[in-house]
Motif scaffolding. Structure first.
Motif, short mmCIF file in Angstrom:
data_model
loop_
_atom_site.label_atom_id
_atom_site.label_comp_id
_atom_site.label_asym_id
_atom_site.label_seq_id
_atom_site.Cartn_x
_atom_site.Cartn_y
_atom_site.Cartn_z
N MET A 175 1.94 1.30 -1.45
CA MET A 175 0.90 0.17 -0.80
C MET A 175 1.53 -1.11 -1.19
N ASN A 176 1.81 -2.20 -0.30
CA ASN A 176 2.20 -3.39 -0.62
C ASN A 176 1.24 -4.14 -1.34
N PHE A 177 0.04 -4.23 -1.49
CA PHE A 177 -0.80 -5.04 -2.14
C PHE A 177 -2.14 -4.22 -2.87
N THR A 178 -2.01 -4.22 -4.35
CA THR A 178 -2.94 -3.57 -4.93
C THR A 178 -3.51 -4.52 -6.14
N LEU A 179 -4.97 -4.40 -6.22
CA LEU A 179 -5.46 -5.16 -7.54
C LEU A 179 -5.11 -4.63 -8.72
N LEU A 180 -4.94 -3.42 -8.75
CA LEU A 180 -4.93 -2.92 -9.99
C LEU A 180 -3.20 -1.99 -9.97
N PRO A 181 -2.60 -1.63 -10.89
CA PRO A 181 -1.24 -1.09 -11.09
C PRO A 181 -1.57 0.24 -10.08
N THR A 182 -0.55 0.29 -9.22
CA THR A 182 -0.31 1.61 -8.45
C THR A 182 1.06 1.82 -7.92
N ASP A 183 1.61 2.88 -8.02
CA ASP A 183 2.83 3.35 -7.39
C ASP A 183 2.89 4.64 -6.75
N SER A 184 4.10 5.03 -6.43
CA SER A 184 4.11 6.29 -5.55
C SER A 184 3.65 7.69 -6.13
#
Lengths: 392, 357
Positions: free
Chosen positions: A60-69
C-alpha cells in the motif's frame, strides 16, 4: 365457481402476499448462492474467510501504521479502513470550517462578501468531484521533479510530494502522540459542552476541562523524549539528494489532492446548508434581539447561531455521511483507502464474494456509527418542546 | 404622514459595503480575492492565450497563457471517445436528440402522460438507432465503443428512466401496511443508501457475473446502468417518502371513504401530490445523478472525463492538462447549472401564490 371464503379474508390475502414475497426473496438468494458456488468451484477457488490470515504480497502506498507486503490481509483491510476514516476526518473538518466561512459570507449583509460566496459555491458545486480531483492531481503532477523542487520556508515542493520539516519520530510514536492529543481534546470538549457537567461549579469545571489536555501534552512530551535515541537530530529536514528527497514529513500527492478536493467540494455544499440554516431562523427572533438592545455579535452568537445550528444539523448529518462515502474516489488517484484495498485484494486473490461482503459490512458500519452518533447529538441539543427530535 | 427619509444612493452603498470596520475589511478582502483571481484567470484564459486552431506545442510556447489549440486539435476525442471516426456525426446527432427530449420534458405544457411517453419513446428509439446502427444502412457500432458525451448522456437518461419507476415501487413498498414488505424494503433502502456508489458500480460490473445465470449477464454497460439506477432509486424513494409525509392524512382517508381501490388511491390522489411536494429535491437528485455518471470511469468506461484524460495524455499535448480539464469542467458546469436553475424555476413556480415571510 364461487371464490372460497378464505380468499375474502383480508388477513389471509395479506399473509399470502407476504409469504410469497419473502419466499421469492429466499429463492433468489438461494439461486444466487448456488450459482456463485458453482462458478467459484469451476475456477478452483475456495470460499470462506481463511485467506484473511495469508500475506498479501503487494504494497500500500500510504498507511498510518507500519505495513509491508508480508502483512496479512486483515491488517491491510484495517489500514484501508483507517485511511478512509483519516481522510474522512480531514475532509469533514476542512469542509465544515471552510463551508461555515462561505455560508456566513453568503448570509451576511455585505454584498461583496455575498457575491464572493455565491461565486465559490456555484463553481465548486456544479463541477463533479472527480473532475475537480483530477484537476488537482494534474496540478500536483505538474510540479517540478525532486531535483528542481521549490523551497518554501523549510519545505520542499515537488511532483513526488510536499516535504515538510518535522520532528524525527518513528511512525508508531507519531500515531501514539496523535491519539493522546485527540483523546485529551475530545475529553475537554465533552466536559465543556455536555449537559452532565452543567451543574458543576465553574472553578471545578474549568479544572476538569483543562486537566486532560495538559495531561495529554505531558504524556506526549514524555513519549517523545524517551523515544529519542541520543545522538540523532531532533528535527528532520527534507534534503534533495540526487533523484529523491530524503527526510521530512512526506505529503504524497494522492493524499493532499484528495484532501483538497473533498474539502473544497464539501465546503460548497456545507455553505449552502449553513445558508439554509440561517434562513430558517425566524425574522422575529432577530428583530426581538435587536429590540432588546443586543449588539450584533451578541445577536449572532446567542440567538442566530444556536437556532441556525439546530436547523441545519439533520441536513449536515446527511452531508457528512455522503462525504465519508466520497473518500472512495481515492481509487481514481491511487490513494489506498478501504475501497481500493478491497478492489486490489479482489484482483490479487480472486475471493470476490467474501471481499464484497467485507466492503459492504465495513461501509455499513462506518455510516451507521456516524449517523447514530450525530443523531444522538441532534436529539441532545434539540430545544425541548419546540422542536421534534429530528428523526431521520 | 411622514415618509422615511430617502438616503442618497451613495450613502446607502457606503453603509452596505463599509458600514463597520469588519464590513470594510470584508469588502476589501472579497474585492481583492475576486479581483485578483478574476484578473489572473482572464489573463491566462483570454489575454495571453493562443487561439490558433492549427497551433502546435511550439506556437503555444510563444505565449504564456492557455493553449486552446489543444481543444481544436482534440475535441473529437474528448467529445466522442473511441467511436469510429467517420461515423461521428451519429453520436453528435444522438446528443442533440437527447438534449431536445430533455428540453421538451422540462416545459410545463408537455406534462401529460401521453405526450411525455411519446416524446421519450421516440427519443430513445432514435438514440439507439443512431448509436448502435445496424439498420437503415448504418454500420453497427458495439456498446464497447460508445464514449464521451453521448455515453454520459445515455447513462444519465437510462438511470432516470429505470430508476424512477423503481423508486416509486420502493417508496410504495416501504409505505405498505404489510409489515414483512415494509420492513424488508426499508432495510434494503437503508442498506443500499449507506454504500458508496463506486462500490455498487464495481459490484455490478465485476461481481454480478458470478452470481447470475449466464443468460442474465448481458453487457457490462447495461449492468452498470442498472447499478446506477438502483442507487438513484433508493435515494429517490426516500425523497418520495418525504413527499408522502407532506400530504395531509385526510386525503388518503377521503379516498378510502370514496371507495377507491389501492391503485386508484395511489396513482390519482396521493402520488401526484407527493411528487409535487418532492419536486425540488427530485431535481436535485437528478443533478447529483448527472454528476455521478463520471464515476463509471473507474469501471472502465470512456465517458466524457476519461475521454478528456486520454486526449491530453497521448500525443504531444501532455502539458495542456489544464485547458482540457477546464473544457470538460465547463461542459459539466453548463449541464449541471442549467439543471439546478431549472429546479429553482420549478420551485418558484410551485410556490407562486403561497405566502413567504
Amino acid at each position: 365457481m364461487r371464490t372460497p371464503a378464505l380468499w375474502h379474508s383480508r388477513r389471509f390475502r395479506a399473509a399470502l402476499i407476504q409469504t410469497a414475497f419473502a419466499g421469492t426473496l429466499v429463492l433468489v438468494v438461494v439461486l444466487a448462492t448456488l450459482t456463485a458456488q458453482r462458478n467459484l468451484s469451476e475456477m478452483g477457488l475456495t470460499s470462506g474467510f481463511g485467506f484473511l490470515w495469508k500475506s498479501t504480497g503487494w504494497e500500500m502506498n500510504f498507511t498510518l501504521l507500519p505495513t509491508d507486503s508480508t502483512s496479512p490481509y486483515w491488517w491491510f483491510l484495517l489500514m484501508g479502513l483507517m485511511n478512509t476514516l483519516f481522510m474522512g476526518a480531514i475532509g469533514l473538518t476542512g469542509a465544515t470550517a471552510l463551508g461555515l466561512a462561505v455560508g456566513l459570507m453568503r448570509s451576511g449583509r455585505n454584498p461583496a462578501a455575498r457575491f464572493l460566496g455565491t461565486i465559490y459555491i456555484e463553481i465548486f458545486r456544479n463541477i463533479p468531484l472527480i473532475v475537480q480531483l483530477f484537476f488537482w492531481y494534474a496540478l500536483a503532477n505538474a510540479l517540478p521533479p525532486p531535483r528542481e523542487a521549490l523551497t518554501f520556508g523549510g519545505a520542499l515542493i515537488s511532483s513526488r510530494g510536499i516535504y515538510l520539516p518535522t520532528l524525527a519520530l518513528s511512525q508508531a510514536v507519531t500515531t501514539a502522540v496523535f491519539l493522546a492529543l485527540l483523546a485529551g481534546t475530545a475529553f475537554a470538549l465533552w466536559v465543556s459542552f455536555s449537559r452532565r457537567f452543567q451543574r458543576m461549579e465553574q472553578p471545578t469545571r474549568r479544572r476538569l476541562t483543562l486537566a486532560p489536555p495538559l495531561l495529554a501534552l505531558f504524556a506526549t512530551t514524555l513519549i517523545v523524549v524517551t523515544s529519542h535515541a541520543p545522538g540523532t537530530p531532533w528535527l528532520s529536514h527534507p534534503v534533495a539528494e540526487g533523484l529523491r528527497i530524503n527526510g521530512g514529513l512526506r505529503l504524497q500527492p494522492e493524499v493532499y489532492t484528495l484532501a483538497i478536493a473533498i474539502t473544497t467540494f464539501g465546503a460548497a455544499y456545507v455553505g449552502e446548508i449553513v445558508r439554509g440554516g440561517f434562513k430558517a431562523v425566524g425574522r422575529g427572533q432577530t428583530e426581538a434581539a435587536q429590540a432588546l438592545g443586543l449588539s450584533p455579535w451578541q445577536q449572532f452568537s446567542r440567538i442566530r447561531m444556536p437556532l441556525a445550528f439546530r436547523a441545519m444539523l439533520p441536513i449536515l448529518i446527511n452531508q457528512y455521511v455522503w462525504l465519508i462515502k466520497a473518500t472512495t474516489l481515492g481509487i481514481a488517484v491511487g490513494f489506498s483507502e478501504f475501497f481500493m484495498v478491497i478492489a486490489s485484494s479482489i484482483n490479487h486473490s480472486g475471493q470476490t464474494l467474501e471481499f464484497i461482503a467485507i466492503l459492504m459490512g465495513g461501509f455499513l458500519a462506518i455510516n451507521l456509527t456516524l449517523a447514530a452518533v450525530l443523531n444522538r447529538l441532534n436529539r441532545a441539543i434539540a430545544l425541548k418542546g419546540h422542536q421534534t427530535g429530528g428523526a431521520a | 404622514m411622514t415618509a422615511l427619509p430617502r438616503q442618497r444612493p451613495l450613502r446607502r452603498l457606503r453603509r452596505a459595503y463599509f458600514g463597520s470596520v469588519w464590513s470594510a475589511a470584508l469588502t476589501l478582502f472579497s474585492l481583492a480575492v475576486i479581483g485578483g483571481i478574476g484578473w489572473w484567470l482572464l489573463d491566462w484564459a483570454f489575454l495571453q492565450a493562443t487561439f490558433d486552431p492549427n497551433g502546435t506545442r511550439e506556437t503555444c510556447a510563444l505565449n504564456e497563457g492557455a493553449c486552446w489549440s489543444v481543444i481544436a486539435a482534440r475535441w473529437r476525442v474528448i467529445l466522442f471517445g473511441i467511436y469510429p471516426f467517420e461515423e461521428q456525426w451519429r453520436p453528435a446527432l444522438a446528443c442533440i436528440v437527447v438534449a431536445v427530449v430533455i428540453f421538451l420534458s422540462c416545459l410545463p405544457s408537455m406534462w401529460s402522460f401521453r405526450r411525455l411517453s411519446a416524446v421519450w419513446t421516440l427519443g430513445t428509439a432514435l438514440f439507439y438507432t443512431l448509436m448502435r446502427g445496424g439498420v437503415f444502412g448504418l454500420t453497427f457500432v458495439n456498446e464497447q465503443q460508445w464514449g464521451g458525451l453521448p455515453l454520459t448522456l445515455f447513462i444519465f437518461v437510462a438511470t432516470g428512466i429505470i430508476g424512477m419507476p423503481l423508486a416509486i415501487a420502493l417508496a410504495l413498498m416501504r409505505r405498505s401496511e404489510l409489515p414483512v414488505i415494509s420492513k424488508l424494503s426499508g432495510l434494503f433502502i437503508d442498506t443500499v443508501r449507506s454504500l458508496p456508489l463506486l462500490s455498487i458500480l464495481f459490484t455490478f460490473a465485476i461481481v454480478l457475473p458470478f452470481v447470475l445465470p449466464g443468460f442474465l449477464i448481458g453487457e457490462k454497460l447495461y449492468r452498470v446502468v442498472v447499478g446506477a439506477a438502483l442507487f438513484f432509486a433508493v435515494y429517490q424513494a426516500e425523497i418520495i417518502r418525504g413527499g408522502f409525509q407532506g400530504v395531509p392524512r385526510g386525503q388518503e382517508e377521503a379516498a378510502k371513504a370514496l371507495g377507491l381501490t389501492y391503485w386508484q388511491r395511489m396513482f390519482r390522489v396521493i402520488l401526484p401530490q407527493a411528487f409535487r411536494l418532492a419536486l425540488p429535491a427530485t431535481i436535485n437528485q437528478f443533478v447529483i445523478a448527472f454528476m455521478e455518471t463520471t464515476l463509471v470511469v473507474v469501471v472502465g468506461f470512456v465517458e466524457l472525463l476519461s475521454a478528456g484524460n486520454t486526449a491530453y495524455t497521448t500525443g504531444e499535448w501532455k502539458f495542456a492538462y489544464a485547458e482540457v480539464l477546464v473544457f470538460v469542467a465547463a461542459i459539466y458546469f453548463v449541464f449541471v447549472f442549467g439543471l439546478s436553475r431549472y429546479g429553482a424555476y420549478l420551485e418558484a413556480r410551485m410556490s407562486a401564490g403561497q405566502s413567504r415571510d
